[in-house]
Design a protein around this motif. Structure first.
Motif, PDB file in Angstrom:
ATOM      1  N   PHE A  17       0.998  -1.304   0.067  1.00 19.55           N
ATOM      2  CA  PHE A  17       0.046   0.020  -0.038  1.00 19.55           C
ATOM      3  C   PHE A  17       0.802   1.174   0.103  1.00 19.55           C
ATOM      4  O   PHE A  17       0.607   2.323  -0.842  1.00 19.55           O
ATOM      5  CB  PHE A  17      -0.945   0.050   0.985  1.00 19.55           C
ATOM      6  CG  PHE A  17      -2.147  -0.685   0.865  1.00 19.55           C
ATOM      7  CD1 PHE A  17      -3.454  -0.027   0.621  1.00 19.55           C
ATOM      8  CD2 PHE A  17      -2.304  -2.209   1.048  1.00 19.55           C
ATOM      9  CE1 PHE A  17      -4.437  -0.708   0.363  1.00 19.55           C
ATOM     10  CE2 PHE A  17      -3.533  -2.764   0.640  1.00 19.55           C
ATOM     11  CZ  PHE A  17      -4.818  -2.119   0.279  1.00 19.55           C
ATOM     12  N   MET A  20       3.512   1.042  -3.732  1.00 18.62           N
ATOM     13  CA  MET A  20       2.788   0.961  -4.889  1.00 18.62           C
ATOM     14  C   MET A  20       1.660   1.691  -5.237  1.00 18.62           C
ATOM     15  O   MET A  20       1.521   1.827  -6.266  1.00 18.62           O
ATOM     16  CB  MET A  20       2.809  -0.655  -5.503  1.00 18.62           C
ATOM     17  CG  MET A  20       3.817  -1.261  -5.350  1.00 18.62           C
ATOM     18  SD  MET A  20       4.207  -2.732  -6.378  1.00 18.62           S
ATOM     19  CE  MET A  20       3.829  -2.168  -7.913  1.00 18.62           C
ATOM     20  N   LEU A  21       0.931   1.728  -4.047  1.00 20.71           N
ATOM     21  CA  LEU A  21      -0.452   2.380  -4.154  1.00 20.71           C
ATOM     22  C   LEU A  21      -0.465   3.776  -3.820  1.00 20.71           C
ATOM     23  O   LEU A  21      -1.521   4.529  -3.675  1.00 20.71           O
ATOM     24  CB  LEU A  21      -1.561   1.527  -3.286  1.00 20.71           C
ATOM     25  CG  LEU A  21      -1.582  -0.030  -4.298  1.00 20.71           C
ATOM     26  CD1 LEU A  21      -2.688  -0.769  -3.233  1.00 20.71           C
ATOM     27  CD2 LEU A  21      -1.998   0.260  -5.460  1.00 20.71           C
ATOM     28  N   SER A  22       0.553   4.147  -2.948  1.00 19.69           N
ATOM     29  CA  SER A  22       0.675   5.571  -2.277  1.00 19.69           C
ATOM     30  C   SER A  22      -0.745   5.565  -1.449  1.00 19.69           C
ATOM     31  O   SER A  22      -1.221   6.770  -1.448  1.00 19.69           O
ATOM     32  CB  SER A  22       0.886   6.649  -3.316  1.00 19.69           C
ATOM     33  OG  SER A  22       2.014   6.445  -4.239  1.00 19.69           O
ATOM     34  N   ALA A  23      -0.912   4.849  -0.546  1.00 21.35           N
ATOM     35  CA  ALA A  23      -2.048   4.717   0.506  1.00 21.35           C
ATOM     36  C   ALA A  23      -1.453   4.149   1.427  1.00 21.35           C
ATOM     37  O   ALA A  23      -0.429   3.572   1.784  1.00 21.35           O
ATOM     38  CB  ALA A  23      -3.264   3.850  -0.144  1.00 21.35           C
ATOM     39  N   THR A  64     -13.324  -1.210  -3.837  1.00 18.30           N
ATOM     40  CA  THR A  64     -11.862  -1.221  -3.429  1.00 18.30           C
ATOM     41  C   THR A  64     -10.956  -1.829  -4.277  1.00 18.30           C
ATOM     42  O   THR A  64      -9.842  -1.138  -4.622  1.00 18.30           O
ATOM     43  CB  THR A  64     -11.780  -1.705  -2.086  1.00 18.30           C
ATOM     44  OG1 THR A  64     -12.588  -1.230  -1.296  1.00 18.30           O
ATOM     45  CG2 THR A  64     -10.140  -1.774  -1.367  1.00 18.30           C
ATOM     46  N   THR A  67     -10.402   0.651  -7.182  1.00 15.53           N
ATOM     47  CA  THR A  67      -9.597   1.702  -6.876  1.00 15.53           C
ATOM     48  C   THR A  67      -7.925   1.387  -6.826  1.00 15.53           C
ATOM     49  O   THR A  67      -7.115   2.139  -7.425  1.00 15.53           O
ATOM     50  CB  THR A  67     -10.170   2.499  -5.446  1.00 15.53           C
ATOM     51  OG1 THR A  67     -11.453   2.818  -5.597  1.00 15.53           O
ATOM     52  CG2 THR A  67      -9.196   3.571  -5.164  1.00 15.53           C
ATOM     53  N   MET A  68      -7.827   0.280  -6.324  1.00 17.95           N
ATOM     54  CA  MET A  68      -6.404  -0.196  -5.980  1.00 17.95           C
ATOM     55  C   MET A  68      -5.886  -0.428  -7.558  1.00 17.95           C
ATOM     56  O   MET A  68      -4.609   0.126  -7.792  1.00 17.95           O
ATOM     57  CB  MET A  68      -6.403  -1.642  -5.225  1.00 17.95           C
ATOM     58  CG  MET A  68      -6.578  -1.247  -4.208  1.00 17.95           C
ATOM     59  SD  MET A  68      -6.795  -3.070  -2.921  1.00 17.95           S
ATOM     60  CE  MET A  68      -5.150  -3.677  -3.171  1.00 17.95           C
ATOM     61  N   ARG A  71      -5.238   3.095  -8.996  1.00 15.77           N
ATOM     62  CA  ARG A  71      -4.026   3.448  -8.604  1.00 15.77           C
ATOM     63  C   ARG A  71      -2.720   2.954  -9.132  1.00 15.77           C
ATOM     64  O   ARG A  71      -1.643   3.728  -9.797  1.00 15.77           O
ATOM     65  CB  ARG A  71      -3.976   3.484  -7.078  1.00 15.77           C
ATOM     66  CG  ARG A  71      -4.775   4.825  -6.555  1.00 15.77           C
ATOM     67  CD  ARG A  71      -4.216   4.689  -5.156  1.00 15.77           C
ATOM     68  NE  ARG A  71      -5.066   5.852  -4.464  1.00 15.77           N
ATOM     69  CZ  ARG A  71      -5.008   6.397  -3.437  1.00 15.77           C
ATOM     70  NH1 ARG A  71      -3.993   5.934  -2.638  1.00 15.77           N
ATOM     71  NH2 ARG A  71      -5.521   7.233  -3.165  1.00 15.77           N
ATOM     72  N   LEU A  72      -2.812   1.672  -9.154  1.00 16.08           N
ATOM     73  CA  LEU A  72      -1.471   0.730  -9.632  1.00 16.08           C
ATOM     74  C   LEU A  72      -1.109   1.149 -11.406  1.00 16.08           C
ATOM     75  O   LEU A  72      -0.092   1.262 -11.575  1.00 16.08           O
ATOM     76  CB  LEU A  72      -1.798  -0.562  -9.502  1.00 16.08           C
ATOM     77  CG  LEU A  72      -0.471  -1.553  -9.761  1.00 16.08           C
ATOM     78  CD1 LEU A  72       0.649  -1.270  -8.746  1.00 16.08           C
ATOM     79  CD2 LEU A  72      -0.863  -3.002  -9.871  1.00 16.08           C
ATOM     80  N   LEU A  91      -0.981  -8.100  -7.618  1.00 12.03           N
ATOM     81  CA  LEU A  91      -0.784  -7.906  -6.252  1.00 12.03           C
ATOM     82  C   LEU A  91      -0.569  -8.736  -5.181  1.00 12.03           C
ATOM     83  O   LEU A  91       0.172  -8.752  -4.170  1.00 12.03           O
ATOM     84  CB  LEU A  91      -2.230  -6.972  -5.840  1.00 12.03           C
ATOM     85  CG  LEU A  91      -2.168  -5.502  -6.613  1.00 12.03           C
ATOM     86  CD1 LEU A  91      -3.637  -5.002  -6.494  1.00 12.03           C
ATOM     87  CD2 LEU A  91      -1.176  -4.476  -6.196  1.00 12.03           C
TER      88      LEU A  91
END
Length: 122
Positions: A17, A20-23, A64, A67-68, A71-72, A91
């Motif tokens: 997270f 790779m996902l900047s979360a 979710t 969204t992941m 973002r990726l 992932l």
């Protein structure tokens, strides 16, 4: 379950997270899953064999997961298609590989199977 097998997965999810996902992932309650999920969930599975055996599963509601993946990949995908399934497989592969590298096991290697992505609870 031994904590030395669980903590590497938790750390690997945090790493995924963050990098790779900047979360930011936040930790909820930890427990053994019941196998009951929403029929709209997307689940990515990968098997472990060798000194540590079992299955790694990442399960997310469709929104979710989308969204992941967006973002990726830097996309705006709104439906679950082959690209989403492939990204979810990658992932879970990243999480399992990251955890494998952190395992405190000496000797025989731990092997990872090919990832599988399923949708729903049946």
């Amino acid at each position: 379950m031994k904590v030395e097998y669980i903590n590497p997965f938790i750390e690997s999810v945090y790493d995924l997270f963050n990098t790779m996902l900047s979360a930011k992932a936040t930790r909820g309650d930890i427990g053994v899953g019941t196998g009951e999920g929403s029929p709209r969930d997307i689940m990515a599975l990968i098997g472990l064999s060798g000194p540590a055996r079992g299955m790694v599963a990442l399960a997310f509601p469709v929104e979710t997961a989308l969204t992941m993946v967006n973002r990726l990949l830097g996309t705006e995908t709104r439906v679950v298609d082959d690209t989403v399934s492939d990204a979810m497989a990658e992932l879970v592969n990243i999480v399992a590989g990251g955890a494998k590298a952190k395992f405190p096991i000496e000797g025989a290697p731990i092997d990872l199977s090919l990832p599988t992505v399923v949708r729903g609870n049946s």
